[in-house]
Design an enzyme around this catalytic site. Structure first.
Site, short mmCIF file in Angstrom:
data_model
loop_
_atom_site.label_atom_id
_atom_site.label_comp_id
_atom_site.label_asym_id
_atom_site.label_seq_id
_atom_site.Cartn_x
_atom_site.Cartn_y
_atom_site.Cartn_z
N GLU A 95 0.80 -1.12 -0.01
CA GLU A 95 -0.04 0.47 -0.06
C GLU A 95 0.87 1.13 -0.08
O GLU A 95 0.37 2.10 -1.26
CB GLU A 95 -0.77 -0.30 0.85
CG GLU A 95 -1.46 1.60 1.35
CD GLU A 95 -2.73 1.76 2.56
OE1 GLU A 95 -2.66 0.66 3.01
OE2 GLU A 95 -3.67 3.09 2.41
N ASP A 143 -0.26 -5.03 2.74
CA ASP A 143 -0.78 -3.73 3.79
C ASP A 143 -0.13 -4.52 4.41
O ASP A 143 -0.46 -4.80 6.26
CB ASP A 143 -2.50 -4.16 3.85
CG ASP A 143 -3.13 -2.77 4.27
OD1 ASP A 143 -1.60 -2.03 5.56
OD2 ASP A 143 -4.15 -2.06 3.73
N ILE A 166 0.00 -2.50 7.87
CA ILE A 166 -1.40 -1.93 8.96
C ILE A 166 -3.18 -1.85 8.68
O ILE A 166 -2.65 -0.82 7.32
CB ILE A 166 -1.28 -0.22 9.66
CG1 ILE A 166 0.42 -0.62 10.27
CG2 ILE A 166 -2.26 -0.66 10.88
CD1 ILE A 166 0.49 1.08 11.22
N ASP A 167 -3.48 -2.55 8.46
CA ASP A 167 -5.24 -2.12 7.92
C ASP A 167 -5.92 -2.19 9.11
O ASP A 167 -6.17 -2.78 10.40
CB ASP A 167 -5.16 -3.64 7.40
CG ASP A 167 -6.85 -3.59 6.87
OD1 ASP A 167 -6.65 -2.93 5.58
OD2 ASP A 167 -8.36 -4.66 7.18
N THR A 172 -5.99 1.68 9.77
CA THR A 172 -4.23 3.03 10.49
C THR A 172 -5.56 3.50 11.75
O THR A 172 -4.61 3.64 12.24
CB THR A 172 -3.54 3.57 9.11
OG1 THR A 172 -3.25 2.65 8.88
CG2 THR A 172 -3.27 4.82 9.80
N ASP A 217 -6.16 -4.51 0.63
CA ASP A 217 -7.68 -4.46 2.02
C ASP A 217 -7.55 -6.39 1.54
O ASP A 217 -7.70 -6.30 3.30
CB ASP A 217 -8.33 -4.06 1.36
CG ASP A 217 -7.63 -2.21 1.59
OD1 ASP A 217 -7.74 -1.85 2.27
OD2 ASP A 217 -8.11 -1.71 0.61
#
Ligand code: 2AM
Ligand code: CA
Ligand code: CA
Ligand code: CA
Length: 290
Positions: free
Chosen positions: A72, A93, A95-96, A98, A223
């Site tokens: 990302e 990703d 940190i999904d 955030t 995601d």
């Protein structure tokens, strides 16, 4: 050709690397971090998003130099549209969720997937805050902390708990009435609507049966890639509700659940969207008359 043995090796390495990245994730979650806004003030990024993505990509690249990467933070920086080739490609990703991460809300995770010849073969979702590691290798089932998981076999929407996604309500003003129309239908029909604030955690919840189904719009490959494989391997399906075929690089509007429930959601979307458009047309023609 990537043999099963290769895939197992890729998986073991990626799993241990993700667990290592989880330690950094925890440091940022509990400690100080730099928080910046992206295009909108509700779209956040931290220095840990970048640190974790760098760690994952740098190490995977060193270990597998001929592999490709879609992450990302790297992609958003270049403004390029990510393309999946036949080469083994890691979709990451760091940190999904955030926004949850910056608020100390534990619904947040690292998501790592591998596609080979455009097919998802590895999915890893790790939430270090609650120590949940969701994993799947294509054809070998889905696991939470090494224990097999399954989607629910509930086939009626009216008996289902449904995970939704609300970011698109803010980011896509032109689709607002369509999304609100669907939400109203979900509220009226299902047993309950939930919103975790992390698409990957939402898919993990479908896989372990904590929710029966999920419906989301306008997501990106990073995601959903890991979650899609984990749901499939848990006995469920992920469908594109607008197109005939699901394509992980274009996960615009998706439903995830067991096959029957996913199809019920698809039909409900078709019917509800039609009603909303009719209402829109009636409003417009009434305004013209006035
Ligand atoms: P992110 O935290 O990696 O950005 C929040 O509802 C969910 O939607 C998260 O999975 C979040 O991922 C994702 N999302 C997708 N596009 C977003 C956007 N423009 N702003 C905030 N969250 C977004
Ligand atoms: Ca983001
Ligand atoms: Ca995300
Ligand atoms: Ca992210």
């Amino acid at each position: 050709m990537s043999s099963e043995l290769n895939i197992k090796n890729y998986f073991e390495y990626a799993k241990s690397l993700t667990l290592k990245a989880g330690e950094i994730f925890k440091c940022g979650f509990e400690g100080d971090k730099i928080v910046e806004t992206k295009e909108y003030d509700w779209d956040l990024v931290t220095d840990y998003d970048k640190k974790i993505e760098d760690l994952l990509i740098k190490n995977l690249k060193e270990k597998f130099p001929d592999h490709e990467f879609i992450g990302e933070e790297t992609m958003v920086g270049t403004k390029e549209t990510p393309v999946l080739t036949d080469k083994p490609t890691w979709i990451i990703d760091p940190i999904d969720g955030t926004v949850n991460y910056t608020n100390g809300n534990p619904n947040t995770c690292i998501s790592v997937a591998l596609a080979i010849r455009k097919e998802l073969v590895i999915g890893i979702i790790y939430n270090p805050i609650v120590s949940e590691l969701y994993t799947a290798i294509k054809g070998q089932g889905a696991f939470l902390n090494d224990k097999p998981i399954k989607t629910t076999c509930n086939t009626e929407l009216k008996k289902s708990i449904m995970e939704v996604e609300l970011v698109s309500l803010r980011s896509r003003a032109r689709d607002r009435d369509i999304r609100l129309g669907r939400l109203e239908a979900y509220f009226n029909i299902t047993r309950g609507v939930r919103y975790l604030g992390s698409a990957a955690m939402g898919l993990a919840y479908v896989a372990k049966g904590a929710v029966d189904c999920l419906q989301m719009d306008f997501l990106q490959s990073w995601d959903v890639a890991a979650g899609v494989l984990i749901v499939r391997e848990a006995g469920g399906t992920v469908i594109a509700t607008k197109e005939d075929e699901y394509n992980v690089m274009k996960p615009r509007t998706i439903a995830a659940a067991n096959e029957t429930l996913a199809m019920e959601i698809k039909q409900l979307i078709v019917d509800t969207d039609l009603k909303t458009m009719r209402k829109r047309l009636t409003k417009t023609s009434m305004r013209r008359k006035v």
